[in-house]
Design an enzyme around this catalytic site. Structure first.
Site, PDB file in Angstrom:
ATOM      1  N   ARG A   1      88.895  70.120  77.847  1.00  0.00           N
ATOM      2  CA  ARG A   1      89.883  70.828  78.674  1.00  0.00           C
ATOM      3  C   ARG A   1      89.183  72.058  79.262  1.00  0.00           C
ATOM      4  O   ARG A   1      88.201  72.543  78.715  1.00  0.00           O
ATOM      5  CB  ARG A   1      91.092  71.219  77.827  1.00  0.00           C
ATOM      6  CG  ARG A   1      91.817  70.007  77.213  1.00  0.00           C
ATOM      7  CD  ARG A   1      93.197  70.367  76.739  1.00  0.00           C
ATOM      8  NE  ARG A   1      93.846  69.292  76.019  1.00  0.00           N
ATOM      9  CZ  ARG A   1      94.566  68.314  76.584  1.00  0.00           C
ATOM     10  NH1 ARG A   1      94.721  68.285  77.889  1.00  0.00           N
ATOM     11  NH2 ARG A   1      95.138  67.390  75.846  1.00  0.00           N
TER      12      ARG A   1
ATOM     13  N   ASP B   1     101.187  60.247  77.268  1.00  0.00           N
ATOM     14  CA  ASP B   1     102.599  60.628  77.402  1.00  0.00           C
ATOM     15  C   ASP B   1     103.360  59.756  78.406  1.00  0.00           C
ATOM     16  O   ASP B   1     104.584  59.774  78.434  1.00  0.00           O
ATOM     17  CB  ASP B   1     102.709  62.095  77.839  1.00  0.00           C
ATOM     18  CG  ASP B   1     102.217  63.058  76.771  1.00  0.00           C
ATOM     19  OD1 ASP B   1     101.929  62.591  75.656  1.00  0.00           O
ATOM     20  OD2 ASP B   1     102.126  64.265  77.050  1.00  0.00           O
TER      21      ASP B   1
END
Ligand SMILES: Nc1ncnc2c1ncn2[C@@H]1O[C@H](COP(=O)(O)OP(=O)(O)O)[C@@H](O)[C@H]1O
Ligand SMILES: O=P(O)(O)OC[C@H]1O[C@](O)(COP(=O)(O)O)[C@@H](O)[C@@H]1O
Ligand SMILES: [Mg+2]
Length: 532
Positions: free
Chosen positions: A202, A258
């Site tokens: 990230r 997700d």
């Protein structure tokens, strides 16, 4: 069925529409963030919309010839490949598009379409000219290795490309690490492993340095596998590549466990996650059944949307209560979760609760005086709703000495994300990878590939980079044999992502019209706060 502890459904923000004259100044991605937009950025972020008869709109993706009009074309090498050349009509008709809305009425406009994915008769790269790079960014997801494998094998076997490298450790690897050569041999077995052989990260997105790297290494096809944050990053890389006039296709492959990416049918790894979640739910159920007033609490991933929790709940049939971010809940008092748990235990002796990690965040933050924190990519860090909820339930029953409970909390989140992809995800990843490289070879750029209503399509970055979709609040009739009182969940309904994306903006658009990018973007649904 009964609703328990459900706060009123939030009202979705209205979607604004605007049609701008081509010569008008327009806001861009950079301007959205308060920065001054470069001319290339302005141009690149414009929607490429083409109108047709009766409200037909093609929401097209950029092509290298948009800014390099003189590029030569070549016959697709697939036509000489014995595995493909025998198939009649193997190549996609360049006019084929995929419709976003398939449920229509006789009075409906024809609506939004995306360019159909697949191999084209003519390509814009010669095999020995291609230098491809692959990078994986953001959180892990089952299937990453399969996509990497199939990109490499597809480039080699279908297009005769022999120069493919991996970028190590996400975006920052472009400028801080050496590349990893990738061949069909080196990736042969990787789909049997979880994670990503390339590594991921990230943060660390530096557009100028990344495009310098592409330019220095002569990379002319870059495949970027990642979620909404990654697609935002890919979108600015594309803008910069275009500004510099480079012949380099920037291709996104959408990833997130997700499953909350707009427009697309499903993201890879989601099926695997739902399947793997069954193991945790089964364990919670066995533990709960075996104890007096047993409660099993299982936390599943889902930062802004409860798709994994909802699908795992519906698949299992052992779950009494499912909490998701879309549906605010409360604990105390009439109709609250604690009252429901008590009643359920009295009726059935045990229960299972599934909670998505993004559920109840406001409630926890309030009870803990918590200040927001973010990860390196700017994503909000979540508080542990599973631990919090388990403690609240224990505290509640401690005050009732005649009502002993046994609660087991299971957090399988990272175990689920780290497994290898299952068979159906492997097939899905393979087709995604192939669609991606057909698009790049055909000269398309600045696009993401994914199925829309079952057909693979090339989708502009501004769709795949957000806003995320959520489950439409409502109630799902689970038809539990025990009757209405025995099955109460907080969530429900179907996935409305198709309707959500406002496929009704077709009629406003004329042939070749170009709209500014933010004007038609729907706001994030419900109360969900859009990621940075
Ligand atoms: N708005 C943005 N602009 C440019 N790069 C971004 C942006 N948001 C995220 N990124 C980069 O994308 C990568 C992955 O983002 P992240 O949010 O962590 O995961 P995901 O892509 O799976 O949602 C990170 O390297 C991050 O720096
Ligand atoms: O601990 P990490 O790796 O930062 O990831 C946690 C988050 O990653 C997710 O799996 C989704 O990540 P992506 O946005 O990268 O797809 C969420 O479900 C979870 O909240
Ligand atoms: Mg994300």
């Amino acid at each position: 069925m009964e609703a328990v502890g459900v706060a009123p459904a939030p009202v979705a923000a209205a979607v604004k529409k605007k049609l701008l004259d081509l010569k008008d100044p327009f806001p861009t991605a950079a301007a959205e963030n308060g920065a001054k937009a470069s001319p290339a950025g302005k141009w690149a972020m414009k929607k490429k919309l083409v109108g047709g008869d009766a409200g037909y709109v093609l929401e097209d993706v950029p092509h290298l010839t948009d800014y390099l009009p003189e590029l030569p074309t070549f016959p697709n090498p697939l036509q000489d490949n014995p595995a493909y050349s025998v198939v009649k009509q193997y190549f996609v008709n360049p006019d084929d598009t995929v419709t976003q809305k398939i449920v229509v009425h006789k009075t409906s406009a024809r609506g939004t379409h995306f360019r159909r994915a697949g191999p084209r008769q003519r390509v814009y790269f010669q095999s020995d000219e291609v230098n491809a790079a692959i990078v994986t960014c953001g959180g892990l997801c089952p299937g990453l290795n399969t996509v990497v494998r199939e990109l490499v094998c597809g480039l080699y076997d279908m297009y005769g490309v022999t120069s493919v490298v991996g970028i190590e450790g996400g975006y920052k690897g472009f400028y801080s690490k050496n590349t990893i050569p990738l061949t069909p041999k080196s990736v042969n077995d990787i789909h049997k492993r979880g994670g990503t052989i390339l590594g991921t990260s990230r943060g660390g997105h530096d557009t100028a340095k990344i495009v310098d790297c592409l330019q220095d290494r002569g990379i002319n096809q870059v495949y970027i596998i990642g979620g909404d944050g990654t697609q935002k990053g890919a979108s600015v890389i594309y803008e910069e590549v275009r500004r510099r006039g480079l012949k380099c296709s920037v291709v996104g492959v959408p990833k997130t466990i997700d499953n909350d990416i707009a427009v697309i049918d499903k993201s890879f790894g989601f099926d695997t996650a739902v399947e793997e979640a069954q193991r945790a739910i089964n364990a919670a159920h066995v533990e709960a059944e075996s104890a007096e007033n047993g409660i099993g609490v299982v936390k599943l991933m889902g930062r802004n949307s409860g798709f994994i929790a909802m699908y795992a709940t519906l698949a299992s049939r052992d779950v009494d209560c499912c909490l998701i971010p879309e549906s605010p809940f409360y604990l105390e008092g009439k109709g609250g979760l604690l009252e429901f748990i008590e009643r359920r235990l009295k009726d059935n002796g045990h229960m299972v609760i599934v909670v998505a990690e993004g559920a109840g965040q406001d409630l926890i933050a309030k009870s803990m005086n918590f200040v927001d924190t973010q990860d390196a990519s700017g994503n909000k860090l979540l508080l542990d709703v599973g631990l919090w909820l388990s403690q609240k339930i224990k505290d509640h029953f401690k005050k009732k000495p005649n009502f002993p409970i046994t609660l087991k909390y299971i957090d399988p989140t990272y175990m689920i994300r780290a497994v290898k992809s299952n068979a159906s995800d492997n097939v899905y990843c393979t087709l995604l990878a192939h669609s991606a490289l057909h698009g790049a070879m055909a000269g398309y750029t600045g696009f993401t590939v994914a199925p829309v209503n079952g057909r693979h399509a090339y989708i502009p970055f501004y769709v795949s980079r957000g806003p995320y979709v959520q489950i439409e609040p409502g109630y799902c009739n689970t038809n539990c044999p025990g009757g209405s009182e025995t099955w109460t969940i907080f969530v429900f309904a179907e996935d409305h992502r198709e309707a959500e994306q406002g496929g009704d903006h077709g009629p406003d658009v004329g042939e070749g019209a170009v709209l500014d990018e933010p004007a038609l973007l729907p706001e994030p649904r419900g109360r969900g706060e859009h990621e940075a």
